[in-house]
Write an enzyme that holds these catalytic residues in place. Structure first.
Site, PDB file in Angstrom:
ATOM      1  N   TYR A 133       0.899  -1.153  -0.397  1.00  0.00           N
ATOM      2  CA  TYR A 133       0.343  -0.094   0.082  1.00  0.00           C
ATOM      3  C   TYR A 133       0.823   1.301   0.034  1.00  0.00           C
ATOM      4  O   TYR A 133       1.148   1.590   1.016  1.00  0.00           O
ATOM      5  CB  TYR A 133      -1.052   0.280   1.323  1.00  0.00           C
ATOM      6  CG  TYR A 133      -2.011   0.909   1.597  1.00  0.00           C
ATOM      7  CD1 TYR A 133      -1.819   2.277   0.711  1.00  0.00           C
ATOM      8  CD2 TYR A 133      -2.682   1.151   2.592  1.00  0.00           C
ATOM      9  CE1 TYR A 133      -2.601   3.578   0.849  1.00  0.00           C
ATOM     10  CE2 TYR A 133      -3.519   2.029   2.764  1.00  0.00           C
ATOM     11  CZ  TYR A 133      -3.767   3.316   1.476  1.00  0.00           C
ATOM     12  OH  TYR A 133      -4.219   4.793   1.929  1.00  0.00           O
ATOM     13  N   LYS A 161      -0.763  -0.933  -4.617  1.00  0.00           N
ATOM     14  CA  LYS A 161      -2.504   0.041  -4.230  1.00  0.00           C
ATOM     15  C   LYS A 161      -1.097   1.129  -4.341  1.00  0.00           C
ATOM     16  O   LYS A 161      -0.987   1.520  -3.614  1.00  0.00           O
ATOM     17  CB  LYS A 161      -2.914   0.337  -2.958  1.00  0.00           C
ATOM     18  CG  LYS A 161      -3.800   0.977  -2.506  1.00  0.00           C
ATOM     19  CD  LYS A 161      -4.763   0.935  -1.903  1.00  0.00           C
ATOM     20  CE  LYS A 161      -5.118   1.627  -0.536  1.00  0.00           C
ATOM     21  NZ  LYS A 161      -5.210   3.243  -1.577  1.00  0.00           N
TER      22      LYS A 161
HETATM   23  C1  LIG Z   1      -6.721   8.632   1.650  1.00  0.00           C
HETATM   24  C2  LIG Z   1      -7.222   7.957   0.970  1.00  0.00           C
HETATM   25  O1  LIG Z   1      -8.522   8.128   1.356  1.00  0.00           O
HETATM   26  N1  LIG Z   1      -7.228   6.941  -0.047  1.00  0.00           N
HETATM   27  C3  LIG Z   1      -7.630   6.939  -0.699  1.00  0.00           C
HETATM   28  C4  LIG Z   1      -7.345   5.807  -1.839  1.00  0.00           C
HETATM   29  O2  LIG Z   1      -6.777   5.025  -1.932  1.00  0.00           O
HETATM   30  C5  LIG Z   1      -8.737   7.737  -2.027  1.00  0.00           C
HETATM   31  O3  LIG Z   1      -9.860   6.450  -2.772  1.00  0.00           O
HETATM   32  C6  LIG Z   1      -9.412   8.750  -1.876  1.00  0.00           C
HETATM   33  O4  LIG Z   1      -9.813   8.824  -0.437  1.00  0.00           O
HETATM   34  C7  LIG Z   1     -10.100   9.460  -2.928  1.00  0.00           C
HETATM   35  O5  LIG Z   1      -9.437   9.673  -4.151  1.00  0.00           O
HETATM   36  C8  LIG Z   1     -10.403  11.127  -2.418  1.00  0.00           C
HETATM   37  O6  LIG Z   1      -8.952  11.768  -2.759  1.00  0.00           O
HETATM   38  C1  LIG Z   2      -7.675   3.119  -0.183  1.00  0.00           C
HETATM   39  C2  LIG Z   2      -8.341   4.379   1.496  1.00  0.00           C
HETATM   40  O1  LIG Z   2      -9.048   4.511   0.820  1.00  0.00           O
HETATM   41  C3  LIG Z   2      -7.798   2.740   2.044  1.00  0.00           C
HETATM   42  O2  LIG Z   2      -6.495   3.184   1.959  1.00  0.00           O
HETATM   43  O3  LIG Z   2      -8.390   2.374   2.690  1.00  0.00           O
END
Ligand SMILES: CC(=O)N[C@H](C=O)[C@@H](O)[C@H](O)[C@H](O)CO
Ligand SMILES: CC(=O)C(=O)O
Length: 290
Positions: A133, A161
């Site tokens: 991740y 990811k």
């Molecule tokens: C920190 C976080 O939540 N990251 C998510 C996935 O990595 C994303 O899905 C974002 O929330 C989303 O793209 C909005 O910026």
């Molecule tokens: C993808 C993301 O938002 C998470 O780590 O849950």
């Protein structure tokens, strides 16, 4: 293990305890309504870094119990306490999670040897696979193409990811490691990543926007870029609204309009003001079908 994976939220009550009924509804909503391919459990979106080991285990149990074998399940087990990471990796593996994932170790400025040792320690302790991740904006850890390659030498490390806006690195990774799974992590950049032939996406906004995300991904794979772009535009109007109002809190309020008891976020995350709750409800009315 390809396709659209929701970074699952967890429902918490006002005291910060797991609201089990709400968590089960979240799982059902993603599977039955959004029809996603899988769930990414205890990630950032699950407020994983704010909760106890015991609660992390309980969430893994509830989600597996509710989802069964209907969708693929990825367990995020990364922790700065490596013993906790190993313990959670074993726990999720025993429950039947299809793969593990671990955030790069953060806060201290670990060097690459330390990061590599972290991943190998976790994954070599269990009979399962691992998805790295990578989210440099939150962890401060930026890995190079060569460093990803070194981690990928462990055959149990099957993918990444990739939550970064670096499309040059993404293209190089795709080209260099065609057999590894690459998941796009920024929902607002899903189409751009899909065009570069990622295997799937893992995102927070799929909790409410999963169906549109699936369409964007599928259209891109079919080369229907014009249609996909239109859907990404609508999606990004929604995401801009969510980000401006408070990311996880707003998604939870939107879910409540869909009959999901998504609860509130845990401290130190704040609760939405009444005005912002209203904004979330307006976003739901505009962007979600009933
Ligand atoms: C920190 C976080 O939540 N990251 C998510 C996935 O990595 C994303 O899905 C974002 O929330 C989303 O793209 C909005 O910026
Ligand atoms: C993808 C993301 O938002 C998470 O780590 O849950």
């Amino acid at each position: 293990m390809k396709g659209i994976f929701t970074a699952l939220m967890c429902a918490f009550d006002e005291q910060g305890n797991i609201h089990e009924k709400g968590l089960r509804q979240l799982v059902r909503h993603n599977i039955d309504v959004s029809k996603v391919d899988g769930l990414y459990v205890n990630g950032s979106t699950g407020e994983n870094f704010l909760i106890s080991t015991e609660n992390k285990k309980r969430i893994f149990e509830i989600v597996k119990d509710e989802a069964g074998d209907q969708v693929k399940l990825i367990a995020q087990v990364g922790s700065l306490n490596i013993d906790e990471a190993v313990e959670l990796a074993q726990f999720a593996t025993d429950l039947g999670y299809d793969s593990l994932s671990a955030v790069t170790p953060f806060y201290y400025k670990f060097d690459f040897e330390e990061i590599k040792d972290y991943y190998n320690t976790i994954i070599n302790s269990v009979d399962n696979t691992m998805i790295i991740y990578s989210i440099p904006a939150l962890t401060g850890v930026n890995m190079s193409l060569e460093q990803f390659g070194e981690l990928f030498e462990n055959e149990k490390i099957i993918g990444v990811k990739f939550t970064a806006p670096d499309f040059y690195l993404l293209e190089r990774l795709r080209h260099a490691y065609p057999e590894k799974l690459i998941y796009s992590g920024f929902d607002e950049m899903l189409l751009s990543a899909a065009v570069l032939n990622v295997d799937g996406a893992i995102g927070s906004t799929f909790n409410v926007n999963g169906a549109r995300a699936r369409s964007i991904f599928q259209l891109a794979q079919e080369g229907k870029i014009e249609e996909a772009r239109e859907l990404q535009k609508v999606t990004n109007d929604l995401i801009s609204g969510i980000l401006a109002n408070g990311l996880y809190q707003t998604i939870k309020e939107m879910l409540k309009t869909q009959g999901v008891e998504a609860g509130v976020c845990r401290k130190p995350m704040k609760q939405l003001s009444a005005d912002k709750v209203k904004v979330a409800q307006e976003l739901a009315a505009k962007f979600l079908s009933k």
